[in-house]
Design an enzyme around this catalytic site. Structure first.
Site, PDB file in Angstrom:
ATOM      1  CB  CYS A   1      33.884 -16.528  18.175  1.00 10.42           C
ATOM      2  SG  CYS A   1      35.244 -17.593  17.683  1.00 10.42           S
TER       3      CYS A   1
ATOM      4  CG  ASP B   1      44.055 -19.673   6.943  1.00 10.76           C
ATOM      5  OD1 ASP B   1      44.421 -19.641   8.133  1.00 10.76           O
ATOM      6  OD2 ASP B   1      43.840 -18.654   6.258  1.00 10.76           O
TER       7      ASP B   1
ATOM      8  CG  HIS C   1      35.361 -19.382  22.229  1.00 17.29           C
ATOM      9  ND1 HIS C   1      35.517 -18.736  21.026  1.00 17.29           N
ATOM     10  CD2 HIS C   1      36.103 -18.687  23.125  1.00 17.29           C
ATOM     11  CE1 HIS C   1      36.307 -17.689  21.204  1.00 17.29           C
ATOM     12  NE2 HIS C   1      36.670 -17.645  22.467  1.00 17.29           N
TER      13      HIS C   1
ATOM     14  CG  ASN D   1      50.312 -17.355  15.011  1.00 22.39           C
ATOM     15  OD1 ASN D   1      51.499 -17.634  15.122  1.00 22.39           O
ATOM     16  ND2 ASN D   1      49.711 -17.224  13.842  1.00 22.39           N
TER      17      ASN D   1
ATOM     18  CB  THR E   1      44.308 -12.172  13.562  1.00 23.60           C
ATOM     19  OG1 THR E   1      44.233 -13.395  12.836  1.00 23.60           O
ATOM     20  CG2 THR E   1      45.644 -11.491  13.281  1.00 23.60           C
TER      21      THR E   1
ATOM     22  CG  HIS F   1      37.575 -20.592  18.445  1.00 21.70           C
ATOM     23  ND1 HIS F   1      36.198 -20.750  18.534  1.00 21.70           N
ATOM     24  CD2 HIS F   1      38.097 -21.850  18.471  1.00 21.70           C
ATOM     25  CE1 HIS F   1      35.918 -22.047  18.626  1.00 21.70           C
ATOM     26  NE2 HIS F   1      37.062 -22.742  18.575  1.00 21.70           N
TER      27      HIS F   1
ATOM     28  CG  HIS G   1      43.491 -20.693  15.137  1.00 23.74           C
ATOM     29  ND1 HIS G   1      43.074 -19.652  15.950  1.00 23.74           N
ATOM     30  CD2 HIS G   1      44.442 -20.171  14.324  1.00 23.74           C
ATOM     31  CE1 HIS G   1      43.744 -18.563  15.634  1.00 23.74           C
ATOM     32  NE2 HIS G   1      44.583 -18.845  14.645  1.00 23.74           N
TER      33      HIS G   1
HETATM   34  P1  AMP Z   1      45.993 -16.272  13.594  1.00 21.63           P
HETATM   35  O1  AMP Z   1      46.758 -15.104  13.068  1.00 21.63           O
HETATM   36  O2  AMP Z   1      46.877 -17.363  14.117  1.00 21.63           O
HETATM   37  O3  AMP Z   1      44.921 -15.845  14.597  1.00 21.63           O
HETATM   38  O4  AMP Z   1      45.275 -16.919  12.352  1.00 21.63           O
HETATM   39  C1  AMP Z   1      43.957 -16.720  11.986  1.00 21.63           C
HETATM   40  C2  AMP Z   1      43.777 -17.379  10.655  1.00 21.63           C
HETATM   41  O5  AMP Z   1      42.390 -17.496  10.416  1.00 21.63           O
HETATM   42  C3  AMP Z   1      44.386 -16.603   9.485  1.00 21.63           C
HETATM   43  O6  AMP Z   1      45.333 -17.431   8.830  1.00 21.63           O
HETATM   44  C4  AMP Z   1      43.173 -16.275   8.617  1.00 21.63           C
HETATM   45  O7  AMP Z   1      43.482 -16.363   7.243  1.00 21.63           O
HETATM   46  C5  AMP Z   1      42.181 -17.326   9.043  1.00 21.63           C
HETATM   47  N1  AMP Z   1      40.783 -16.964   8.882  1.00 21.63           N
HETATM   48  C6  AMP Z   1      40.179 -15.824   9.269  1.00 21.63           C
HETATM   49  N2  AMP Z   1      38.860 -15.868   8.983  1.00 21.63           N
HETATM   50  C7  AMP Z   1      38.642 -17.075   8.414  1.00 21.63           C
HETATM   51  C8  AMP Z   1      37.485 -17.734   7.893  1.00 21.63           C
HETATM   52  N3  AMP Z   1      36.276 -17.146   7.897  1.00 21.63           N
HETATM   53  N4  AMP Z   1      37.627 -18.980   7.376  1.00 21.63           N
HETATM   54  C9  AMP Z   1      38.834 -19.570   7.360  1.00 21.63           C
HETATM   55  N5  AMP Z   1      39.951 -19.015   7.840  1.00 21.63           N
HETATM   56  C10 AMP Z   1      39.861 -17.775   8.347  1.00 21.63           C
HETATM   57 ZN    ZN Z   2      34.922 -19.259  19.144  1.00 22.36          ZN
END
Ligand code: AMP
Ligand code: ZN
Length: 115
Positions: free
Chosen positions: A4, A30, A46, A85, A93, A96, A98
């Site tokens: 993750c 982000d 997690h 989301n 996406t 974990h 958030h």
């Molecule tokens: P979600 O679509 O709600 O799952 O949002 C996932 C978010 O995580 C997206 O806005 C991505 O830009 C962000 N994201 C993915 N990988 C990373 C990372 N390594 N560091 C910071 N943000 C990330």
């Molecule tokens: Zn996690």
């Protein structure tokens, strides 16, 4: 969870721009910001999503972190949007839990027919 990306950021195994952290939660920028302010708040432990049997106390702590982040990022006066989301239809996406804190500009209105 070994695979993750957010667990790795929490564990400092992958770089992240940390905005705030305490014993239970971590907030970081982000990587692909949708607005000038786009910070994510995650539990250190997690959980897949908001329906993943999260202790009420931790849920409270996560949401109590929202106004703290808004203040740190300077959007507490101007306003912001809080987004969680969840699952496939919610376009989650990273699996974990958030909380997105988005602000620093007027939120574009993107709600509408599904594409
Ligand atoms: P979600 O679509 O709600 O799952 O949002 C996932 C978010 O995580 C997206 O806005 C991505 O830009 C962000 N994201 C993915 N990988 C990373 C990372 N390594 N560091 C910071 N943000 C990330
Ligand atoms: Zn996690």
């Amino acid at each position: 969870m070994s695979d993750c990306i957010f667990c790795k950021i929490v564990a400092n195994e992958v770089p992240g721009t940390i905005v705030y952290q305490d014993d239970d939660v971590v907030a970081f920028e982000d990587a692909n910001p949708q607005l000038p302010v786009h910070t994510l708040i995650v539990p250190r432990k997690h959980y897949d999503h908001i329906g993943d049997n999260i202790p009420t106390e931790l849920l409270g702590k996560l949401f109590a972190t929202v106004p703290r982040i808004a203040k740190i990022k300077g959007v507490d006066e101007t306003g912001y949007r809080v987004v969680v989301n969840t699952g496939e239809d919610g376009r989650q996406t990273v699996h974990h839990l958030h909380i997105h804190v988005l602000g620093g500009a007027l939120m574009p209105i993107r709600m509408g027919p599904a594409d």
